[in-house]
Design an enzyme around this catalytic site. Sequence first.
Site, PDB file in Angstrom:
ATOM      1  N   VAL A 222       0.804  -1.073  -0.044  1.00  0.00           N
ATOM      2  CA  VAL A 222       0.077  -0.023   0.042  1.00  0.00           C
ATOM      3  C   VAL A 222       0.924   1.178   0.110  1.00  0.00           C
ATOM      4  O   VAL A 222       1.821   1.362   0.784  1.00  0.00           O
ATOM      5  CB  VAL A 222      -1.162  -0.053   1.190  1.00  0.00           C
ATOM      6  CG1 VAL A 222      -0.030  -0.080   2.416  1.00  0.00           C
ATOM      7  CG2 VAL A 222      -1.942   1.296   1.198  1.00  0.00           C
ATOM      8  N   HIS A 223       0.789   2.328  -0.897  1.00  0.00           N
ATOM      9  CA  HIS A 223       1.543   3.400  -0.936  1.00  0.00           C
ATOM     10  C   HIS A 223       0.560   4.559  -1.160  1.00  0.00           C
ATOM     11  O   HIS A 223       1.300   5.920  -1.146  1.00  0.00           O
ATOM     12  CB  HIS A 223       2.555   3.179  -1.767  1.00  0.00           C
ATOM     13  CG  HIS A 223       2.344   3.011  -3.312  1.00  0.00           C
ATOM     14  ND1 HIS A 223       1.635   2.008  -3.700  1.00  0.00           N
ATOM     15  CD2 HIS A 223       2.132   4.059  -4.318  1.00  0.00           C
ATOM     16  CE1 HIS A 223       1.440   2.303  -5.153  1.00  0.00           C
ATOM     17  NE2 HIS A 223       1.613   3.533  -5.455  1.00  0.00           N
ATOM     18  N   ARG A 224      -0.466   4.528  -1.764  1.00  0.00           N
ATOM     19  CA  ARG A 224      -1.136   5.824  -2.595  1.00  0.00           C
ATOM     20  C   ARG A 224      -1.604   6.579  -1.427  1.00  0.00           C
ATOM     21  O   ARG A 224      -1.973   6.231  -0.229  1.00  0.00           O
ATOM     22  CB  ARG A 224      -2.378   5.461  -3.121  1.00  0.00           C
ATOM     23  CG  ARG A 224      -2.091   4.740  -4.415  1.00  0.00           C
ATOM     24  CD  ARG A 224      -3.361   4.426  -5.410  1.00  0.00           C
ATOM     25  NE  ARG A 224      -2.930   3.756  -6.633  1.00  0.00           N
ATOM     26  CZ  ARG A 224      -2.534   4.746  -7.758  1.00  0.00           C
ATOM     27  NH1 ARG A 224      -2.678   5.771  -7.646  1.00  0.00           N
ATOM     28  NH2 ARG A 224      -2.176   3.920  -9.029  1.00  0.00           N
TER      29      ARG A 224
END
Length: 390
Positions: A222-224
């Site tokens: 996850v990174h957004r």
Amino acid sequence: MPRSIRPQATRPQSTRTTLTRPTSLGDIAVVLGTRPEIIKLASVVRALGPRVRVIHTGQHWDDSMAGQFFAGLGIGEPDVRLSAMSGKGRPEQIAEGIAELTAHFRAHRPAAVIVQGDTNSTSVGAQAASYLDIPVVHVEAGLRSFDRAMPEELNRLVVCALAELHCAATTDNRHNLLREGVPAERIALTGNTVVEATVDSLAAAAPAERTESGRPVVLATVHRPENTDDPAALRRVLDGLRRIDADVILSLHPRTEAAAARWGLAGLLDAFEVRRGLGHGEFLAIASTADLIVSDSGGVQEEVTVLKKPLLVVRRSTERPESVDAGFARLVVPGEDIAAAAAEVLAEPGLAARLAATPSPYGDGRAGELIAAGAVRLAERAASPLAHAA
């Protein structure tokens, strides 16, 4: 013709453009700046051979996010390194990136410019080229989430307005472009380079071993901003992953690690087997042995269709409905229970066999060749006397 491999990239220390080889008017510039762009444009770079000029904007400057991928994908180091975009906020990245890239193009004008996807580097490359009347090729054109709260959607729309050749990965992407008024003759249906990138990277990677616990294996990333820039959103994702009845491997993005520390959520990471700085092949090797993947990545939504794995997309919207329609991905929007959705997927009978028999909607693995050929034709047309006379 393979390109030589040079030492890996390090963070730029100044705002000066660095050239690592001579450039020429016949070069086709490939502008990239992030890990997904490097992965997805590698086959295009290889197909262009000695005519390519690879320009790294510096958007992802560190080795874990960029440097290792040039060498690992066999395309050498970038021919040009910019530095104005390193460590900046989005407005500064785009403004200063355009200025630095414009100066480079004025001094070393290419025959055409290729950009990919929807990053700030994509927008910078398209704008700098278009304002100097250099034809732009947009790879992965026509993706739409119809969610303008996503920075990526704004970048797609900007580049769409500037591109001369739109390389659409799917018929849905092509239809989006036609609806927006792009002439059919400027759209090429190429497939997505993610297919060959996934096959090549997985073939070169060492096999990953499953845990001996006997429990299902879930790979998460996850990174957004929608999941990391708000403490409640990040807590929801990490807590949802923690409650999945499985061994969860978390491929930890630097943005996510920094956000967890900033919001006081670093302790939640202890529930996972954390992996940092995974190469593309390493990530895919783990994904190929996992029972489920949970991610907010656009590229992972495509890669699972080649790996034949189920995916939960933890986002408000997706610009890749093809993965959902084909049955590989399921959108889990804010408010939905991630752990409950994972339990449903892991319990679905016959899922593995169904996905194994489902073709990827993103093409046959020849996208890089088709895109390179289209860029060469565009560059030659733009250089012809008739084109200038018109």
